[in-house]
Design a protein around this motif. Sequence first.
Motif, mmCIF file in Angstrom:
data_model
loop_
_atom_site.group_PDB
_atom_site.id
_atom_site.type_symbol
_atom_site.label_atom_id
_atom_site.label_comp_id
_atom_site.label_asym_id
_atom_site.label_seq_id
_atom_site.Cartn_x
_atom_site.Cartn_y
_atom_site.Cartn_z
ATOM 1 N N MET A 24 0.834 -1.210 0.000
ATOM 2 C CA MET A 24 0.000 0.000 0.000
ATOM 3 C C MET A 24 0.864 1.253 0.000
ATOM 4 N N ALA A 25 1.878 1.277 0.837
ATOM 5 C CA ALA A 25 2.749 2.457 0.941
ATOM 6 C C ALA A 25 3.533 2.664 -0.351
ATOM 7 N N GLY A 26 3.991 1.588 -0.958
ATOM 8 C CA GLY A 26 4.783 1.695 -2.184
ATOM 9 C C GLY A 26 4.015 2.263 -3.361
ATOM 10 N N LYS A 27 2.706 2.061 -3.383
ATOM 11 C CA LYS A 27 1.868 2.554 -4.491
ATOM 12 C C LYS A 27 0.868 3.606 -4.027
ATOM 13 N N ASP A 28 0.998 4.067 -2.787
ATOM 14 C CA ASP A 28 0.087 5.054 -2.213
ATOM 15 C C ASP A 28 -1.372 4.625 -2.425
ATOM 16 N N ALA A 29 -1.665 3.373 -2.100
ATOM 17 C CA ALA A 29 -2.998 2.800 -2.301
ATOM 18 C C ALA A 29 -3.779 2.788 -0.994
ATOM 19 N N TYR A 30 -5.092 2.762 -1.097
ATOM 20 C CA TYR A 30 -5.962 2.672 0.076
ATOM 21 C C TYR A 30 -5.898 1.276 0.683
ATOM 22 N N GLY A 31 -5.877 0.242 -0.173
ATOM 23 C CA GLY A 31 -5.867 -1.120 0.341
ATOM 24 C C GLY A 31 -5.671 -2.144 -0.758
ATOM 25 N N LEU A 32 -5.698 -3.402 -0.371
ATOM 26 C CA LEU A 32 -5.535 -4.524 -1.287
ATOM 27 C C LEU A 32 -6.890 -5.196 -1.466
ATOM 28 N N ARG A 33 -7.418 -5.160 -2.696
ATOM 29 C CA ARG A 33 -8.716 -5.761 -3.000
ATOM 30 C C ARG A 33 -8.526 -7.242 -3.324
ATOM 31 N N GLU A 45 -10.232 -18.686 -9.387
ATOM 32 C CA GLU A 45 -8.912 -18.166 -9.038
ATOM 33 C C GLU A 45 -9.078 -16.936 -8.152
ATOM 34 N N TYR A 46 -8.187 -16.800 -7.180
ATOM 35 C CA TYR A 46 -8.165 -15.594 -6.360
ATOM 36 C C TYR A 46 -7.603 -14.447 -7.190
ATOM 37 N N THR A 47 -8.128 -13.245 -6.961
ATOM 38 C CA THR A 47 -7.587 -12.050 -7.593
ATOM 39 C C THR A 47 -7.140 -11.092 -6.504
ATOM 40 N N MET A 48 -6.109 -10.316 -6.803
ATOM 41 C CA MET A 48 -5.594 -9.317 -5.873
ATOM 42 C C MET A 48 -5.162 -8.104 -6.684
ATOM 43 N N GLU A 49 -5.558 -6.918 -6.217
ATOM 44 C CA GLU A 49 -5.136 -5.687 -6.863
ATOM 45 C C GLU A 49 -5.130 -4.564 -5.838
ATOM 46 N N LEU A 50 -4.221 -3.635 -5.992
ATOM 47 C CA LEU A 50 -4.215 -2.465 -5.126
ATOM 48 C C LEU A 50 -5.352 -1.551 -5.562
ATOM 49 N N ALA A 51 -6.032 -0.961 -4.601
ATOM 50 C CA ALA A 51 -7.187 -0.117 -4.886
ATOM 51 C C ALA A 51 -7.027 1.235 -4.219
ATOM 52 N N GLN A 52 -7.560 2.252 -4.860
ATOM 53 C CA GLN A 52 -7.499 3.613 -4.320
ATOM 54 C C GLN A 52 -8.669 3.920 -3.390
ATOM 55 N N THR A 53 -9.824 3.301 -3.643
ATOM 56 C CA THR A 53 -10.995 3.492 -2.787
ATOM 57 C C THR A 53 -11.831 2.212 -2.808
ATOM 58 N N PRO A 54 -12.533 1.931 -1.720
ATOM 59 C CA PRO A 54 -13.444 0.786 -1.744
ATOM 60 C C PRO A 54 -14.723 1.158 -2.496
ATOM 61 N N GLU A 62 -9.317 -3.844 8.512
ATOM 62 C CA GLU A 62 -8.089 -3.116 8.820
ATOM 63 C C GLU A 62 -7.365 -3.793 9.967
ATOM 64 N N GLN A 63 -6.055 -3.925 9.796
ATOM 65 C CA GLN A 63 -5.240 -4.524 10.854
ATOM 66 C C GLN A 63 -3.794 -4.082 10.692
ATOM 67 N N ASP A 64 -3.208 -3.564 11.740
ATOM 68 C CA ASP A 64 -1.784 -3.214 11.779
ATOM 69 C C ASP A 64 -1.319 -2.414 10.562
ATOM 70 N N GLY A 65 -2.115 -1.426 10.158
ATOM 71 C CA GLY A 65 -1.733 -0.572 9.028
ATOM 72 C C GLY A 65 -2.060 -1.147 7.667
ATOM 73 N N ALA A 66 -2.662 -2.327 7.622
ATOM 74 C CA ALA A 66 -3.042 -2.955 6.355
ATOM 75 C C ALA A 66 -4.552 -2.901 6.193
ATOM 76 N N ARG A 67 -5.004 -2.757 4.945
ATOM 77 C CA ARG A 67 -6.432 -2.807 4.640
ATOM 78 C C ARG A 67 -6.668 -3.835 3.544
ATOM 79 N N VAL A 68 -7.585 -4.747 3.805
ATOM 80 C CA VAL A 68 -8.017 -5.712 2.803
ATOM 81 C C VAL A 68 -9.453 -5.375 2.452
ATOM 82 N N ILE A 69 -9.715 -5.258 1.167
ATOM 83 C CA ILE A 69 -11.044 -4.943 0.655
ATOM 84 C C ILE A 69 -11.565 -6.207 -0.022
ATOM 85 N N ILE A 70 -12.747 -6.648 0.358
ATOM 86 C CA ILE A 70 -13.303 -7.868 -0.225
ATOM 87 C C ILE A 70 -14.453 -7.504 -1.150
ATOM 88 N N ALA A 71 -14.306 -7.890 -2.401
ATOM 89 C CA ALA A 71 -15.336 -7.638 -3.405
ATOM 90 C C ALA A 71 -16.632 -8.337 -2.999
#
Length: 123
Positions: A24-33, A45-54, A62-71
């Motif tokens: 997230m910090a490396g790409k200035d993203a809101y979270g990992l979708r 298949e699982y998908t993962m992408e950095l997202a700017q907004t949910p 949210e946990q320990d500075g990380a955000r996971v967004i679930i579609a």
Amino acid sequence: MFAIPGTAPVTITAQAATQIARLMAGKDAYGLRIGLKKGGCAGMEYTMELAQTPDANEEVIEQDGARVIIAPMAQMFLFGTEIDYETGLLESGFRFRNPNVTDACGCGESVRFEPLEGSRAQS
């Protein structure tokens, strides 16, 4: 959407939270979708992408500075999943320990879930 009140739909290990926060910090993203799509030899298949907004109806954990967004469409399949990050000699990456998976391909890239009750397989 498919959560039990007071219970996070997925859990994130400390190693996964550290890696997600770093991404997230490396790409200035809101979270990992996290999501699912049809594909692979087992069917999904699982998908993962950095997202700017949910988006609307997405679950945010949210946990320990990380955000996971679930579609939204993935929420019922991911409920109870532990997201981990493992580092090995030959490969490193996220691992999904999903109690809803009924089968997986040999390479670990795709998974299968039992059909929802009331749905029928098309032939």
